[in-house]
Design an enzyme around this catalytic site. Structure first.
Site, PDB file in Angstrom:
ATOM      1  N   SER A 145       0.828  -1.207   0.000  1.00 37.91           N
ATOM      2  CA  SER A 145       0.000   0.000   0.000  1.00 37.91           C
ATOM      3  C   SER A 145       0.866   1.261   0.000  1.00 37.91           C
ATOM      4  O   SER A 145       2.013   1.267   0.457  1.00 37.91           O
ATOM      5  CB  SER A 145      -0.918   0.023   1.219  1.00 37.91           C
ATOM      6  OG  SER A 145      -1.777  -1.080   1.197  1.00 37.91           O
TER       7      SER A 145
HETATM    8  N1  SAH Z   1      -1.072  -4.743   3.956  1.00 37.15           N
HETATM    9  C1  SAH Z   1      -0.303  -4.727   2.738  1.00 37.15           C
HETATM   10  C2  SAH Z   1      -1.169  -4.520   1.546  1.00 37.15           C
HETATM   11  C3  SAH Z   1      -1.373  -5.787   0.823  1.00 37.15           C
HETATM   12  S1  SAH Z   1      -2.416  -5.666  -0.593  1.00 37.15           S
HETATM   13  C4  SAH Z   1       0.821  -3.711   2.864  1.00 37.15           C
HETATM   14  O1  SAH Z   1       1.420  -3.668   3.890  1.00 37.15           O
HETATM   15  O2  SAH Z   1       1.123  -2.983   1.953  1.00 37.15           O
HETATM   16  C5  SAH Z   1      -3.876  -6.446   0.000  1.00 37.15           C
HETATM   17  C6  SAH Z   1      -3.752  -7.885   0.369  1.00 37.15           C
HETATM   18  O3  SAH Z   1      -5.029  -8.338   0.749  1.00 37.15           O
HETATM   19  C7  SAH Z   1      -3.292  -8.813  -0.741  1.00 37.15           C
HETATM   20  O4  SAH Z   1      -2.136  -9.455  -0.352  1.00 37.15           O
HETATM   21  C8  SAH Z   1      -4.452  -9.793  -0.897  1.00 37.15           C
HETATM   22  O5  SAH Z   1      -4.053 -11.108  -1.192  1.00 37.15           O
HETATM   23  C9  SAH Z   1      -5.088  -9.707   0.477  1.00 37.15           C
HETATM   24  N2  SAH Z   1      -6.471 -10.180   0.563  1.00 37.15           N
HETATM   25  C10 SAH Z   1      -7.498  -9.976  -0.298  1.00 37.15           C
HETATM   26  N3  SAH Z   1      -8.609 -10.606   0.160  1.00 37.15           N
HETATM   27  C11 SAH Z   1      -8.267 -11.191   1.350  1.00 37.15           C
HETATM   28  C12 SAH Z   1      -8.955 -11.990   2.282  1.00 37.15           C
HETATM   29  N4  SAH Z   1     -10.235 -12.335   2.140  1.00 37.15           N
HETATM   30  N5  SAH Z   1      -8.288 -12.421   3.382  1.00 37.15           N
HETATM   31  C13 SAH Z   1      -6.987 -12.111   3.562  1.00 37.15           C
HETATM   32  N6  SAH Z   1      -6.283 -11.380   2.696  1.00 37.15           N
HETATM   33  C14 SAH Z   1      -6.901 -10.924   1.602  1.00 37.15           C
END
Ligand code: SAH
Length: 295
Positions: A145
């Site tokens: 993010s």
């Molecule tokens: N928190 C991260 C952002 C990751 S992007 C950071 O530090 O930058 C969002 C993430 O959400 C992705 O890895 C995706 O696989 C996850 N995601 C989407 N749906 C999800 C779900 N139902 N349960 C857990 N993770 C999920």
């Protein structure tokens, strides 16, 4: 009133807010203050090993200190010469200053953002972009993010409170979990993609952060065995906030989530009582989709 100069990396006691009130309201940090606050490590790996929040109960009186909102970005702000930890610290400070300029005011959150080495969470080929305020690819069609949105969402979720238990949905590479570990006593984070769950484990392991628990699973179900949470933060956008997560929010707790498909907004949900929630819509945002099940 005297304010102790903080040293980075901050101990967790330095960023939890018991001493927040020690910072006089009208005190503005100078660029020099911000630079003085930086850790001066001889190399990146040393910094990685040293970044180790100890205990949330540590009693060292210290303040996170204000982060200057007027700091000028150095001209090299978007690059991270990997040979010098000190340079990446300065570049990170410049990124934090830009996040503050965009309106994030919570000093605890800004200090946490400044303490986490974002470049260690992304592919080394992208290191030069680590401190640009932008999302970046982390594989599996997902992204780390944007720092501004990480800070903004945590600021809204925290709302000046000391957070005990926090749940993150969407660990990704583990960056936001690391930031959260500096503002909450316990962080639980769920990822549905096995490869990313493993990536986050690998990224976080050398940092030895004692208060993060990573789970591989479907985050839309939450973690009933650990609930209730003071704060829940979603890093992926669904068409609505999953009911299970609303129920796992503590009374008085705050959930922040991107909601929508093409046109997404940040939604803040507060649990008013056992059977009452309030909801408000904040700014526009852009996140990867929230999906069910595991892969
Ligand atoms: N928190 C991260 C952002 C990751 S992007 C950071 O530090 O930058 C969002 C993430 O959400 C992705 O890895 C995706 O696989 C996850 N995601 C989407 N749906 C999800 C779900 N139902 N349960 C857990 N993770 C999920």
């Amino acid at each position: 009133m005297s304010v102790k100069e903080p040293r980075f990396p901050l101990s967790l006691s330095a960023v939890v807010d018991q001493k927040e009130n020690m910072v006089p309201k009208n005190r503005m940090a100078t660029t020099q203050t911000a630079i003085k606050n930086a850790a001066h490590f001889s190399d990146e790996r040393k910094a990685q090993a040293a970044w180790r929040p100890k205990s949330v109960h540590a009693s060292t009186p210290s303040s996170a200190g204000p982060v200057s909102q007027k700091m000028n970005s150095p001209s090299h702000a978007s690059t991270v010469p990997s040979s010098s930890g000190m340079v990446s610290d300065r570049v990170r400070q410049a990124m934090v200053a830009r996040v503050a300029q965009k309106g994030v005011l919570d000093k605890i959150v800004l200090a946490a953002l400044e303490a986490v080495p974002r470049h260690l969470f992304i592919d080394s080929g992208l290191s030069s972009q680590a401190y640009i305020d932008a999302s970046l690819p982390i594989g599996h069609h997902q992204t780390i993010s944007q720092p501004y949105i990480v800070a903004r969402m945590i600021e809204i979720m925290r709302n000046g409170r000391t957070l005990n238990k926090v749940l993150e949905i969407g660990t990704g590479c583990g960056y936001q979990a690391a930031v959260l570990s500096l503002v909450a006593q316990e962080v639980f984070s769920i990822e549905r993609i096995k490869g990313l769950h493993e990536l986050a484990k690998n990224n976080l392991r050398p940092m030895r952060i004692a208060n993060i628990r990573l789970h591989y699973g479907d985050g839309t179900l939450g973690l009933t065995q650990v609930a209730p949470f003071d704060g829940i933060i979603l890093a992926a956008a669904g068409i609505a906030v999953p009911q299970a997560l609303l129920e796992q929010l503590a009374v008085g707790g705050r959930l922040i989530a991107p909601v929508g498909s093409k046109n997404q907004v940040l939604q803040l949900i507060e649990r008013i009582s056992v059977d009452e929630w309030s909801s408000s819509v904040l700014e526009h945002c852009h996140f990867v989709p929230l999906r069910s099940g595991i892969v």
